[in-house]
Scaffold this motif. Structure first.
Motif, PDB file in Angstrom:
ATOM      1  N   ALA A 117       0.830  -1.207   0.000  1.00 15.91           N
ATOM      2  CA  ALA A 117       0.000   0.000   0.000  1.00 15.91           C
ATOM      3  C   ALA A 117       0.860   1.251   0.000  1.00 15.91           C
ATOM      4  N   SER A 118       1.950   1.236   0.760  1.00 13.58           N
ATOM      5  CA  SER A 118       2.845   2.395   0.762  1.00 13.58           C
ATOM      6  C   SER A 118       3.516   2.577  -0.588  1.00 13.58           C
ATOM      7  N   LEU A 119       3.849   1.475  -1.261  1.00 12.59           N
ATOM      8  CA  LEU A 119       4.369   1.569  -2.621  1.00 12.59           C
ATOM      9  C   LEU A 119       3.345   2.217  -3.537  1.00 12.59           C
ATOM     10  N   ALA A 120       2.088   1.779  -3.412  1.00  7.21           N
ATOM     11  CA  ALA A 120       1.020   2.330  -4.244  1.00  7.21           C
ATOM     12  C   ALA A 120       0.823   3.822  -3.985  1.00  7.21           C
ATOM     13  N   VAL A 121       0.797   4.208  -2.720  1.00  5.87           N
ATOM     14  CA  VAL A 121       0.580   5.617  -2.381  1.00  5.87           C
ATOM     15  C   VAL A 121       1.742   6.467  -2.874  1.00  5.87           C
ATOM     16  N   TYR A 122       2.951   5.958  -2.752  1.00  4.74           N
ATOM     17  CA  TYR A 122       4.112   6.695  -3.274  1.00  4.74           C
ATOM     18  C   TYR A 122       3.953   6.933  -4.768  1.00  4.74           C
ATOM     19  N   ARG A 123       3.621   5.883  -5.501  1.00  6.05           N
ATOM     20  CA  ARG A 123       3.504   6.003  -6.952  1.00  6.05           C
ATOM     21  C   ARG A 123       2.329   6.893  -7.346  1.00  6.05           C
ATOM     22  N   LEU A 124       1.248   6.814  -6.610  1.00  8.77           N
ATOM     23  CA  LEU A 124       0.103   7.679  -6.878  1.00  8.77           C
ATOM     24  C   LEU A 124       0.518   9.141  -6.738  1.00  8.77           C
ATOM     25  N   ARG A 125       1.165   9.453  -5.620  1.00 10.53           N
ATOM     26  CA  ARG A 125       1.569  10.835  -5.366  1.00 10.53           C
ATOM     27  C   ARG A 125       2.573  11.319  -6.403  1.00 10.53           C
ATOM     28  N   ALA A 126       3.522  10.452  -6.775  1.00  3.89           N
ATOM     29  CA  ALA A 126       4.533  10.844  -7.759  1.00  3.89           C
ATOM     30  C   ALA A 126       3.898  11.102  -9.120  1.00  3.89           C
ATOM     31  N   ALA A 127       2.961  10.235  -9.523  1.00  2.38           N
ATOM     32  CA  ALA A 127       2.305  10.408 -10.822  1.00  2.38           C
ATOM     33  C   ALA A 127       1.434  11.662 -10.820  1.00  2.38           C
ATOM     34  N   ARG A 128       0.750  11.900  -9.736  1.00  6.53           N
ATOM     35  CA  ARG A 128      -0.108  13.094  -9.653  1.00  6.53           C
ATOM     36  C   ARG A 128       0.721  14.367  -9.758  1.00  6.53           C
ATOM     37  N   GLU A 129       1.868  14.375  -9.104  1.00  6.55           N
ATOM     38  CA  GLU A 129       2.745  15.550  -9.188  1.00  6.55           C
ATOM     39  C   GLU A 129       3.299  15.709 -10.596  1.00  6.55           C
ATOM     40  N   ARG A 130       3.728  14.612 -11.186  1.00 11.98           N
ATOM     41  CA  ARG A 130       4.298  14.672 -12.533  1.00 11.98           C
ATOM     42  C   ARG A 130       3.278  15.177 -13.552  1.00 11.98           C
ATOM     43  N   LEU A 131       2.016  14.806 -13.364  1.00 11.73           N
ATOM     44  CA  LEU A 131       0.954  15.220 -14.281  1.00 11.73           C
ATOM     45  C   LEU A 131       0.371  16.589 -13.921  1.00 11.73           C
ATOM     46  N   GLY A 132       0.833  17.158 -12.827  1.00  9.69           N
ATOM     47  CA  GLY A 132       0.331  18.466 -12.409  1.00  9.69           C
ATOM     48  C   GLY A 132      -1.116  18.444 -11.942  1.00  9.69           C
ATOM     49  N   LEU A 133      -1.506  17.344 -11.285  1.00  7.71           N
ATOM     50  CA  LEU A 133      -2.900  17.177 -10.890  1.00  7.71           C
ATOM     51  C   LEU A 133      -3.113  17.257  -9.371  1.00  7.71           C
ATOM     52  N   GLU A 134      -2.145  17.837  -8.662  1.00  9.53           N
ATOM     53  CA  GLU A 134      -2.273  17.879  -7.202  1.00  9.53           C
ATOM     54  C   GLU A 134      -3.535  18.583  -6.737  1.00  9.53           C
ATOM     55  N   LEU A 135      -3.963  19.590  -7.478  1.00 14.55           N
ATOM     56  CA  LEU A 135      -5.156  20.349  -7.073  1.00 14.55           C
ATOM     57  C   LEU A 135      -6.431  19.802  -7.703  1.00 14.55           C
ATOM     58  N   ASP A 136      -6.293  18.842  -8.600  1.00 14.75           N
ATOM     59  CA  ASP A 136      -7.451  18.353  -9.353  1.00 14.75           C
ATOM     60  C   ASP A 136      -7.926  16.973  -8.922  1.00 14.75           C
ATOM     61  N   VAL A 137      -7.023  16.145  -8.398  1.00 16.68           N
ATOM     62  CA  VAL A 137      -7.394  14.797  -7.972  1.00 16.68           C
ATOM     63  C   VAL A 137      -7.003  14.621  -6.512  1.00 16.68           C
TER      64      VAL A 137
END
Length: 218
Positions: free
Chosen positions: A23-43
């Motif tokens: 789960a921590s691996l998943a959350v790390y990857r989720l956060r990294a992908a969201r930042e890379r896509l510039g979606l921190e404020l959208d998702v």
């Protein structure tokens, strides 16, 4: 399931246990992908509880060694072996899960506070070897999280623990297979995203899940 339990558009609902390395691996990857896509404020991320101790009917066994192996897939997480410096591995994470749930209360900080606390607790456990199984240690971590009003959180821990048990009561109805499991408002339901039974590993799945979460329904 009530309307309040259903995933909302613009939200990734993540069912997991803080003690679970996958789960921590998943959350790390989720956060990294969201930042890379510039979606921190959208998702946003809505953390829901899949408590391993309730699922398995026994205390959570030490998972620190497994975490070192699993989280080595993402060196940026910074996982370290369990040091024992701050105490033994906790067998229960109900207080930690309950705090993450209680933090959604606007008096504590809302969904952003819940997500920030979840992340801080995972790193406290797997990077700093802090035994985040007690309310005392959970609140100590919470006081280090700017998004969280720790004093307000302290008064809501009992309600948080009740929410954890309620979440667990929904896993069968919602088809939650384990930790982590992601639900989206479009009906997407994925257990351990990107990790195949054959040992395959596709971190890119998070880009697609984020785009699906962002897309309007209909």
């Amino acid at each position: 399931m009530t309307a309040a339990d259903a995933p909302l558009p613009g939200t990734l609902q993540v069912w997991s246990d803080i003690a679970c390395p996958w789960a921590s691996l998943a959350v790390y990857r989720l956060r990294a992908a969201r930042e890379r896509l510039g979606l921190e404020l959208d998702v946003r991320v809505d953390h829901r509880a899949f408590p391993l101790e309730l699922a398995n009917g026994r205390p959570v066994p030490p998972l620190a060694d497994e975490a070192v192996q699993v989280l080595a897939l993402e060196p940026g997480f910074g996982v370290r072996p369990w040091s024992g410096e701050h105490g033994e591995w906790p067998g229960s994470f109900l207080d930690a899960l309950g705090a993450v749930s209680a933090a959604k209360d606007e008096r504590v900080g809302g969904l952003a506070a819940s997500e920030a606390l979840d992340w801080a607790l995972r790193r406290a456990l797997f990077v700093s070897s802090r035994p985040v199984g007690t309310a005392q240690e959970v609140l100590a971590v919470a006081r280090e999280v700017p998004e969280v009003d720790a004093d307000a959180l302290a008064g809501l821990l009992d309600a948080g623990r009740e929410a954890v048990r309620r979440d667990f009561g929904l896993v069968g109805e919602l088809g939650i297979e384990g930790s982590p499991h992601v639900l989206l408002s479009d009906g997407t339901s994925v257990f351990n995203p990107g990790i195949g039974d054959d040992g395959s590993d596709d971190p890119g799945v998070w880009d697609e899940l984020l785009r699906r979460a962002l897309a309007p329904e209909g």
